[in-house]
Each structure stands twice: as C-alpha cells, then as structure tokens.
Design a protein around this motif. Structure first.
Motif, mmCIF file in Angstrom:
data_model
loop_
_atom_site.group_PDB
_atom_site.id
_atom_site.type_symbol
_atom_site.label_atom_id
_atom_site.label_comp_id
_atom_site.label_asym_id
_atom_site.label_seq_id
_atom_site.Cartn_x
_atom_site.Cartn_y
_atom_site.Cartn_z
ATOM 1 N N ALA A 105 0.829 -1.206 0.000
ATOM 2 C CA ALA A 105 0.000 0.000 0.000
ATOM 3 C C ALA A 105 0.864 1.257 0.000
ATOM 4 N N GLY A 106 2.178 1.065 0.000
ATOM 5 C CA GLY A 106 3.061 2.227 0.018
ATOM 6 C C GLY A 106 3.036 2.966 1.347
ATOM 7 N N MET A 107 2.768 2.243 2.407
ATOM 8 C CA MET A 107 2.726 2.875 3.733
ATOM 9 C C MET A 107 3.849 2.396 4.639
ATOM 10 N N GLY A 108 4.685 1.494 4.131
ATOM 11 C CA GLY A 108 5.718 0.882 4.962
ATOM 12 C C GLY A 108 6.747 1.876 5.461
ATOM 13 N N LEU A 153 -5.645 -4.107 4.696
ATOM 14 C CA LEU A 153 -4.281 -3.675 4.398
ATOM 15 C C LEU A 153 -3.449 -3.774 5.654
ATOM 16 N N MET A 154 -2.379 -4.548 5.581
ATOM 17 C CA MET A 154 -1.603 -4.778 6.788
ATOM 18 C C MET A 154 -0.871 -3.521 7.263
ATOM 19 N N SER A 155 -0.388 -2.714 6.325
ATOM 20 C CA SER A 155 0.267 -1.466 6.732
ATOM 21 C C SER A 155 -0.706 -0.525 7.425
ATOM 22 N N ASP A 156 -1.953 -0.604 7.009
ATOM 23 C CA ASP A 156 -3.015 0.169 7.632
ATOM 24 C C ASP A 156 -3.190 -0.265 9.090
ATOM 25 N N VAL A 157 -3.202 -1.557 9.294
ATOM 26 C CA VAL A 157 -3.305 -2.100 10.645
ATOM 27 C C VAL A 157 -2.100 -1.648 11.473
ATOM 28 N N THR A 161 -10.815 -8.674 9.686
ATOM 29 C CA THR A 161 -10.228 -8.620 8.352
ATOM 30 C C THR A 161 -10.850 -9.652 7.415
ATOM 31 N N GLY A 162 -10.766 -9.352 6.131
ATOM 32 C CA GLY A 162 -11.252 -10.275 5.111
ATOM 33 C C GLY A 162 -10.143 -11.138 4.539
ATOM 34 N N LEU A 163 -8.903 -10.884 4.975
ATOM 35 C CA LEU A 163 -7.772 -11.694 4.503
ATOM 36 C C LEU A 163 -7.513 -12.825 5.493
#
Ligand SMILES: Nc1ncnc2c1ncn2[C@@H]1O[C@H](COP(=O)(O)OP(=O)(O)O)[C@@H](O)[C@H]1O
Ligand SMILES: [Mg+2]
Lengths: 155, 124
Positions: free
Chosen positions: A108-111, B34-38, B50-52
């Motif tokens: 997602a380009g958030m790393g 989205l894992m980065s979101d988490v 989550t749906g994953l």
C-alpha cells in the motif's frame, strides 16, 4: 547491560510464510530485556515493515537490533536493486509492489511512512544496483509519540 | 467486552483459543484488509477484523499485541495459519457476516474505534 546487546537475523526473499519471524524474534528479545511494551511495539512495526520490504523488494537481507541503555538501533540491510529516489519512496501511497503482494495485504506504500512515524531518527542509504541500508533509532527517553491513540465511540 | 461475548454476538465460530475466552477483554477494534493500515492505526490490544486469511495477518497482529482476529464473510484460514495463531497464543474467530455487519454489531454494542490521527501533518 554494559555492552550493546546485539541480535541479527537473515531474511529470505519472497518467503511470505517465514516473513515476520525475524521481527518477532527481535520483539521477544526486547521484551526479555525489559523494554517497555509501547517501545517494543514501535520497534516491532519498524522491523516488520523493514522485513517485509526485504522480502518483497530486495531478495532478502539482514535485520539487526542493537540495544543499549539509551536507545535501540534497528538496521535492515540488503543487496537488492536499491531505491532510485528515496524521497519518492518515502511518500505515502508510493509502491512498486506486484499484485501477488497486494493480495496478501501489503504494497500500500505505507511501509516507509510507518517506519518514519515510529522512529526517532531514520536514515536510508541506497545505491541502485548495490542495495539499501535502513537505520532507525528509538531513544528510551524520547517522548512516546505513537502506540495508537484510543478514542471513545460517539454512540 | 470479553471474547466469549464477541463470539456469541457475532455468532462466530471459534477456531483457536488461547486460554479462556472469557478472560480476554477487547474494548477497541480495528478493521482492514491492508496490513500497513493495521500497523499504522490499530491500537494495541484491540480486536482485528479482516477479510484476509493469510499467515501475515497473524504476524501483523502479533507485532501489535492484538489478542484476537475475526475473519469476516465466513472465510476460513488455512491450517498453518491456525497453527501459528495457536503457537503465539492468539484466538481466531470466523464470522459469516460481512465486514460491514460484523463491525456494525460490535460498534452498536459499544466496542470503541481506534483513534486515527489528523492527516496532513506529522501524526503524533
Ligand atoms: N529494501 C528495498 N529495496 C528496494 N526497494 C525498496 C526497498 N524498500 C522499499 N523500496 C521501494 O520503496 C517503495 C515504498 O516502500 P514502502 O513504503 O514500504 O511501500 P510498499 O512496500 O508497500 O511498496 C517500494 O514499493 C519499493 O519500490
Ligand atoms: Mg513496504
């Protein structure tokens, strides 16, 4: 602890099953050393995002943590393709990750922004064709700027 | 709210229990694919929806000391995912309801959202 305490792990490229093991080992080490859990979590987010970048973008590398009384220094090193424009890579939403990685919930380009948010200082040295070194430092006396705020629901 | 209440409220299947469901309290939840979101926004100790269903969900949750994951839409993770959760002491639930409905039920019962810092500047 008088000497710095150092742990280092090898991370395999494209191994999505093992990805996260090194970060978890570092997190366990920090806990074992009595590091406060809010700092453990900040370090865990940094190492995990960096580890995923090693797996996804760099054909693997090494993840290292050096702990002293004052600080934790986290280093991810690889001999991957390097990053041509680090400022661009730091931008939220910028990603070159392929679709199979996105399907796993990454890319997602958030790393790198996540790493920056959790580090007190962040340095990225990258040479195209040679590799990348990411070094993040967390100071124990620094104000704890993250860890996830909590809010009351407005019901 | 403890995990047993969560499971009953959602009519969820429990795949993996660490210790006693009644003893795990969650008062915040975060939902994302989205894992980065988490990693950016889920508060420590919250419940993850989550749906994953891949193994990285467990790894991600582990980094943030998340005690339990709810998979929505009846999606079941593979055996290796359940095994890893068991090893790290994480509880796994499967809700047959959609992400929206699962979240709605929890929200209505008073499970709080995690705070999202202001966008634009540096979050702190
Ligand atoms: N170790 C690395 N080696 C090569 N490129 C990298 C590395 N780390 C990050 N990058 C580049 O920077 C971009 C942004 O990284 P990041 O913010 O972690 O987002 P994501 O991993 O979701 O793509 C990546 O898509 C990739 O192009
Ligand atoms: Mg990344």
């Amino acid at each position: 602890m008088t000497d710095p305490y150092v742990v280092e792990f090898t991370v395999e490229g494209e191994d999505f099953l093992a990805a996260g093991e090194a970060s978890n080992n570092i997190k366990e080490t920090l806990k074992m050393l009595g590091v406060p859990s809010s700092i453990c979590r900040r370090a865990a987010v940094i190492t995990y995002e960096a580890e995923m970048n090693l797996v996804i973008h760099a054909r693997g590398g090494t993840l290292r943590a050096e702990i002293t009384h004052e600080r934790i220094e986290l280093t991810a090193r690889d001999e991957g393709p390097g990053i041509a424009d680090v400022n661009l890579a730091m931008r939220e939403g910028y990603s070159t990750a392929p679709d199979h990685v996105r399907e796993l919930g990454f890319g997602a380009g958030m790393g790198l922004p996540n790493i920056k948010r959790n580090a007190d200082t962040l340095h990225i040295n990258s040479v195209v064709g040679k590799g990348t070194e990411l070094r993040a430092v967390i100071h124990f006396d620094g104000e704890d700027s993250s860890g996830g705020g909590k809010r009351r629901a407005m019901l | 709210m403890n995990l047993k209440t969560v499971a009953e409220l959602l009519g969820a299947d429990v795949l993996c229990i660490s210790g006693c469901l009644e003893e795990v309290e969650v008062d915040h939840a975060y939902a994302a694919d989205l894992m980065s979101d988490v990693l950016a926004f889920a508060c420590p100790g919250s419940l993850l929806l989550t749906g994953l269903t891949n193994v990285q969900i467990i790894r991600t949750a582990q980094m943030l000391d998340i005690p339990a994951v709810v998979f929505v839409r009846g999606k079941r993770p593979q055996e290796e995912v359940v095994k890893l959760a068991g090893q790290v002491g994480m509880s796994l639930l499967v809700s047959t309801k959609s992400m929206y409905e699962t979240c709605g039920l929890l929200y209505k019962t008073g499970v709080f959202p995690c705070d999202i810092p202001e966008r634009g500047g540096e979050s702190s």
